[in-house]
Design an enzyme around this catalytic site. Sequence first.
Site, mmCIF file in Angstrom:
data_model
loop_
_atom_site.group_PDB
_atom_site.id
_atom_site.type_symbol
_atom_site.label_atom_id
_atom_site.label_comp_id
_atom_site.label_asym_id
_atom_site.label_seq_id
_atom_site.Cartn_x
_atom_site.Cartn_y
_atom_site.Cartn_z
ATOM 1 N N TYR A 1 0.697 -1.002 -0.151
ATOM 2 C CA TYR A 1 -0.196 0.098 0.099
ATOM 3 C C TYR A 1 1.199 1.969 0.080
ATOM 4 O O TYR A 1 0.209 2.435 -0.070
ATOM 5 C CB TYR A 1 -0.628 0.265 1.195
ATOM 6 N N HIS B 1 2.784 -7.971 -10.479
ATOM 7 C CA HIS B 1 2.697 -7.081 -12.299
ATOM 8 C C HIS B 1 1.428 -6.236 -12.110
ATOM 9 O O HIS B 1 2.099 -5.346 -13.317
ATOM 10 C CB HIS B 1 3.642 -8.349 -13.151
#
Lengths: 75, 66, 580, 264
Positions: C235, C384
């Site tokens: 985050y 990814h």
Amino acid sequence: MSSAIEKGVDGKHPTNETDQVRELDHDEYDPIGTAILVGIYFLILVALWIFMYFVEFLGNGPTVTGVLLTVVGLA
Amino acid sequence: MRISKGGLLVIMAFLTPLIVELRTVLSWFGIRLSVVETGALGLALIGAVLIWALWPSNGGTEAKLA
Amino acid sequence: MAMRNAYIDQFPKEARVIRAILWSSFLALTIGGTLGLIQGLHRTNVLRFIPSQDYYTVLTAHGVLLVITFTIFFLVGIFTWAVTTSLDRGVKDIRFTWGWYAIMMIGTLLVGVSILGGVVDQIPMNADVLYTFYSPFQAHPAFYVGFVLFVVGTWLAGFDWFRTWWAWKKDNPDERIPLPTFMALTTMLFWYLSSIGVAISILAFLLPWSLGIIDSVNPLLTRTLFWFFGHPVVYFWLMPAYMLWYTMLPKLSGGKLFSDPLARVVFVLFLILSTPVGIHHQYLDPGIAEGFKFIAMTNTMFLLLPSLLTAFTVVASMEHGARQRGGKGYLSWLKALPWRDPAFTGMALAGLMFAAGGFSGMINAGLSINYLVHNSWWVVGHFHLTVGTAAALTFMAASYWFIPQLTGKEIWNRSLGLVQVVLWFIGMTFMSNAMHRAGLFGMPRRTAEPQYQGFDFEPAVGTVAEIDAQVALGAALLTLSVYLFITNMVLTTIGGSTSDAIPDNTYAGTLSGPEDAPVIIDNLKLWTSIAVVLVIIAYSLPLASIIDAGGLFGPGIDPWKPSVVADPSLVLESVRGVMP
Amino acid sequence: MNIHTYEKTWLAVSMVLIVGFIATVTYGAVGPGIAMIDDDGGSIDPDTINDDERFNDPGVTHVGENEYEAAVVAQAWTYTPSEITVPANSTVTFYVTSRDVTHSFTVAGTNVNTMVVPGQISEMTVEFDEPGEYGILCNEYCGAYHHTMEGKLNVVPQDEFDLTELSTDASDEAQLGNQTTINTTVSNDMNYDLETTATLEIGDQQSLEQDVTVPAHGSETVEFAVDTTDLGTGDHDWTVTVDGHEESDTLTVTNATEGGDGDA
């Protein structure tokens, strides 16, 4: 290219884009397109979750299980 | 042009995941496309988008009348 | 000469530091991206020019450079911009700012050199421990020291922003915290909270152990402390991207942020929920009771809420822009968005891919379904899309707006910029799609040669060769995209001409402003306290039971230095030696 | 707070989604009975693995009617045993631990998957209904040759499965006229006694039979006395067969005058 060209007044609050044709405020703006897009996303999420959990996962051969015999025995 | 050049580029890019995933989805219905077939399908889709995008937008009304 | 009001004109000293920081970030991106191509080609057996045992050195460097160096340098740069711009005041002392940047650089160099020691014989160091550095793998002490210095640098950076805010508050006691500053501060608060985990892991256990002060560690304990930090760090990468989506995308679309109060609520939710979720990386770990794992899952699932709210608010803000630019219809307004602008298009495509990555994240969050995907290539496909696209592509796209702000120069070639961000989207489509699918038939992550002697993988659709080809193609396109990006940035900086047409340094206005948000939302102390309580609830019992079962320093765990590379046949002999 | 109706609706829909996800996982636990790896396996000092009752001779053990235990030791870069065979229609509880770094024990293409952390024992129970062959791989980086770490799991039809093992101790050479013995140790890892017949065949000439009872989780040695006079000089291939398992070798009978001091 015009999108990045702005004429700010105080350098803090952005003003209109040069190609802006009207101004919409919060009360007269219903983001219906957004509602449709996130609605579609929601349906994709639900469908893919069900597919992944019940087909890809539970259909993927042997799985680690617990000993539920005690539960069955009590019932 | 019915769409800006930038918009057209993005639409064509967006076709990539659609074509790639379409192949996976079709296989679940027993339709198995080879890589070449998928590529041909992709090119056909891109062609269709190009024709749609490059069709003169004012010509659309004439075509409708005819 | 017309008055220009770009960031460099407002804050020339800060612009210099941020330029240096962003260049550190771009350098890490270029090296890390190149290493990614080496891995992509090696794993898929398209081109192998390094020995397979060196793959793991390359993998360690790729991971550390991209998920730590590239992302975190970019975010400290962009948060410095956010705080100074939105508070309309410079940092308190620019020497302090250079100071924390220098500490982060020293940390990066120490980590970088110790990893490089894995392939360069002249460097008597080794850190082939991947970015997770699970004990009993033991890296050279320099690796741990560098890691700590880097994190301490980010702590000081946060302090820099906090004290700028404190100074501003003194002058503006009744004003609401401007949104970009609010976002930077809430992000830093959960970063402080969560990095305590990795600090304890390194300072109390791994570093003394690598120096020989203690002779054993508890692998499950250090692993759990790593993930205490290891999920919030995702985050930490993502929040600057969210900040850019909230504050820049609406502006680039020609509109305003739909709701400032909801944006604040979203960041408060991240502050509260980011840390008590780390155990979801340990769903398949022994030694942690199922109940603790279930609690981690519940927290993780509720952490979907702020991201789902973000999806609505950001798209609605884009739609607002499109409609102000003349867009009409249910979906035709999409055509009215500024698709020729690489900053806009890159961020929009990053958001779109994040929607897909969000789905695979929901699967990862599911407790039992983790058996299917844990440590498979699926997970690599997932991140990814998140750090590798939602964050990386947003950062690259934003640079097309920020670099002119920081240099006063026009982007060298904006059309090339557009091609670059689109190329990233196409490359990532191929690569992550194939990785997700390979994960579903059991192909593992983090391996140099996923071909086995005794069995073959059985894909549901297509063949393993096709999957490999897709990944190699994707990796090549992504690397090309990175090179196009860096070329554009270099030529902008050294060759570009100073321009008066640089837009003013602004961020998006709001349709529903901070005055609509209850004052309590700006009470950072309250939210931090709740976050601390939730962390205590989620972690105290698992940590206590891990220490109770395995001891603080583990049951006599011997260090394992990956530098001692033995021939497999000798290893088999030694295996027979220890067998009863 | 000034929140648009659409956004309130989206908030509600998102909550439904989240609760739905948690409900699905809860169903997985109570319906199909999926259990997570947890702390039931306990902890272990990796240095004492060789002394541990369960891990000193890792492998498959029969513990109940259709219930088996499989103990596995993972270490860089191999599993012991590297090949595991269990019967179909069985419930197998795996106990896996690591001698060195963190590994995984992952049965490729299935949901059987656990981390193997040094100091911990991973315990997981799996039902195998159908026969099949699976690869086992390590999906956690464990050093320079991580990619070579693999194993095999065979689920065989029940009638092809047993836990009988033979090991034979016999001389390669004997002098004509002397007696020699072929000793076969039969071990039985089922939890009931194995009553069977051991057969020794030497060439086409001799066939000996002995009844043997091997106790549950125990072993028994069968001794075959071979009279070399009947065989004559030369090489004689022999085979011991017990419960469908075979052990073979060759016995060379030499002439006393050629054979030196004759204590073969």
